[in-house]
Design an enzyme around this catalytic site. Structure first.
Site, PDB file in Angstrom:
ATOM      1  N   HIS A  88       1.018  -1.181  -0.090  1.00  0.00           N
ATOM      2  CA  HIS A  88      -0.056   0.044   0.202  1.00  0.00           C
ATOM      3  C   HIS A  88       1.022   1.277  -0.059  1.00  0.00           C
ATOM      4  CE1 HIS A  88      -3.686  -2.128   0.848  1.00  0.00           C
ATOM      5  NE2 HIS A  88      -3.128  -3.042   1.267  1.00  0.00           N
TER       6      HIS A  88
ATOM      7  N   HIS B 171      -8.728 -10.120  -0.982  1.00  0.00           N
ATOM      8  CA  HIS B 171      -8.719 -10.048   0.292  1.00  0.00           C
ATOM      9  C   HIS B 171      -9.788 -10.989   0.688  1.00  0.00           C
ATOM     10  CE1 HIS B 171      -8.658  -7.565   3.972  1.00  0.00           C
ATOM     11  NE2 HIS B 171      -9.815  -8.224   3.857  1.00  0.00           N
TER      12      HIS B 171
ATOM     13  N   ASN C 236      -5.500  -7.008   9.380  1.00  0.00           N
ATOM     14  CA  ASN C 236      -6.632  -7.818   8.763  1.00  0.00           C
ATOM     15  C   ASN C 236      -6.134  -8.375   7.501  1.00  0.00           C
ATOM     16  OD1 ASN C 236      -9.021  -8.442   8.087  1.00  0.00           O
ATOM     17  ND2 ASN C 236      -9.902  -6.412   7.293  1.00  0.00           N
TER      18      ASN C 236
ATOM     19  N   ASP D 105       2.172  -7.196   2.421  1.00  0.00           N
ATOM     20  CA  ASP D 105       0.997  -6.087   2.792  1.00  0.00           C
ATOM     21  C   ASP D 105       1.564  -5.126   3.525  1.00  0.00           C
ATOM     22  OD1 ASP D 105      -1.563  -5.469   3.154  1.00  0.00           O
ATOM     23  OD2 ASP D 105      -2.339  -6.928   4.677  1.00  0.00           O
TER      24      ASP D 105
HETATM   25 ZN   LIG Z   1      -5.945  -7.097   2.470  1.00  0.00          ZN
END
Ligand SMILES: [Zn+2]
Length: 461
Positions: A66, A183, A308, A335
């Site tokens: 991200h 996801h 998560n 992640d």
């Molecule tokens: Zn995710």
């Protein structure tokens, strides 16, 4: 661009089944020779870099990052995110589309490509959204995303709940030869869970996120991959049941794959109860020698242990490690999910999910898989190079002559302590500060350019 000769390293290139001590010659941004030819072909004025006793492998790829750009650049931006990647040994990353606005149209893809070319130091590939604004209601224009250059689609951070919509997404993605990454989270089962549903969430009084909430969607994805023939990739697997489902489906030839992140195969839900509880039980399985340094400490309810899907039990951690060892899970990734201090410094219930990971993932993977004697070095490197490259059709992950000169040099035995002050990321939400880690990137070379070297003295003219 000057030519560069890497001398004396152990070259591990799973794509070409290479694992031997040899030289690598780079010129014009490409790999020009590997092995005995390399030194012969090198010109007299070539820059030499002595990498003996080090591993030389194709540039590492992290397909789950991200970058928070555009729209959330107080957390991270393309310059800081790619700098963190370079420090971690990564030469290519795939950024997730849950930005503001979401990457659900060709214009936003073009914007990121432009910013990455200007400010990025490593290769940035873009994943587009499955649905408009990642809202799970209406498909994004998958064809135009593909034409704009996305390498996959995903609603990561969210999960398409409507199975019919997901089926249509897979059918379109197949037409455009795009893998769909998912996801896996069933909203009706997970509701507002914040940590694994089991013993510790009961003790701590936190709402549970049951394993079945992940397994349900992994099972759905297997059925839909089988129905449509589209390639589905399950992101950040955390639960034992998910690994078992994937293993069985792959045996039947279903076009499904999975990835795992170091926090899920290093930590457990006991860590949310604080370091004392973790080290007394689940932490014992880690290969840290506490006689030579102090074990890291943290309090209960530390929000840097909130992600998560959540950290799960020691049994789940073992199942993920087994899945990696037997090839069920083919890909490793971080992640990397940066969040500001002020966002994380709230009650556990209110903190955002996620941690940074680009600078620690290689070490933690080496510790748990290679030093833990579960995977050979070539098998581990494949999960960070040729395997993600194949899934996403990236022209990367190989040291073949003529390939882009993306190369990672690392020392699997280097011990170091991950310090908050030493990170390149804009955010500092890591549970691993103060950890003594084993294994570290020493040089990251992208397109023939040395972006980062740990020891300047390694570089000799
Ligand atoms: Zn995710």
């Amino acid at each position: 661009m000057a030519a560069l000769l890497l001398t004396g390293g152990r070259v591990v290139d799973p794509a070409n089944r290479l694992d031997a001590k040899m030289d690598v010659l780079i010129s014009g941004g490409k790999i020009t020779a590997v092995g005995a030819d390399a030194a012969k072909q090198a010109s007299r004025d070539v820059e030499r870099m002595d990498v003996s006793d080090l591993i030389v492998c194709p540039g590492l790829i992290d397909l789950h990052v991200h970058l928070r750009d555009p729209g959330q650049t107080t957390k991270e931006n393309i310059a800081t995110g790619t700098a963190a990647a370079a420090r971690g040994g990564f030469t290519s990353i795939v950024c997730m589309p849950n930005t503001v606005p979401a990457i659900d149209n060709a214009g936003t893809v073009a914007l990121i490509h432009e910013r990455a070319a200007q400010n990025g130091v490593v290769n940035v590939f873009v994943a587009g959204a499955i649905t408009k604004n990642i809202a799970g209601e209406e498909l994004a224009s998958i064809g135009s995303l593909k034409r704009a250059g996305v390498v996959a689609i995903t609603d990561d951070g969210h999960c398409v709940q409507n199975n019919e919509l997901m089926r249509r997404a897979l059918e379109y993605a197949k037409m455009f030869d795009l893998p769909v990454m998912d996801h896996c989270q069933d909203y009706s089962l997970v509701t507002d869970g914040v940590m694994h549903e089991g013993y510790w969430n009961t003790v701590l009084g936190l709402r549970g996120w049951p394993s079945a909430g992940e397994e349900m969607i992994v099972a759905r994805n297997i059925l839909l991959a089988e129905l449509t023939g589209a390639r589905v990739h399950c992101q950040h697997l955390s639960a034992a049941g998910s690994v078992a489902l994937l293993r069985e489906a792959k045996k039947r030839g279903v076009p499904i794959s999975g990835e795992a992140c170091p926090h899920h195969f290093t930590l457990t839900d006991a860590a949310v109860a604080g370091s004392e509880k973790f080290w007394a039980e689940d932490g014992k399985a880690l290969n840290l020698q506490p006689s030579t340094f102090n074990l890291p400490e943290w309090p209960a309810y530390d929000t840097n242990f909130k992600m998560n899907p959540p950290l799960r039990t020691a049994r789940d951690r073992e199942a993920v490690l087994e899945g990696l060892a037997d090839g069920t899970i083919e890909i490793l990734c971080s992640d990397h999910a940066p969040h500001c201090d002020y966002e994380k410094e709230v009650e556990f219930d209110y903190a955002p999910f996620g941690i940074i990971g680009l600078e620690t993932e290689l070490a933690l993977s080496l510790m748990q898989l290679y030093h833990g004697k579960r995977l050979s070095l070539p098998d581990l490197i494949a999960k960070y190079t040729i395997n993600p490259a194949r899934l996403l059709n990236l022209p990367k992950g190989t040291l073949a002559v003529g390939a882009d000169a993306d190369v990672t040099v690392f020392d699997p035995d280097r011990e170091w302590v991950f310090e908050r002050a030493g990170t390149a990321s804009k955010s500092a939400n890591s549970p691993f500060f103060g950890w003594k880690l084993k294994g570290r990137a020493v040089a990251t070379i992208v397109g023939g350019k040395k972006l980062w070297t740990e020891q300047k003295e390694l570089v000799t003219a």
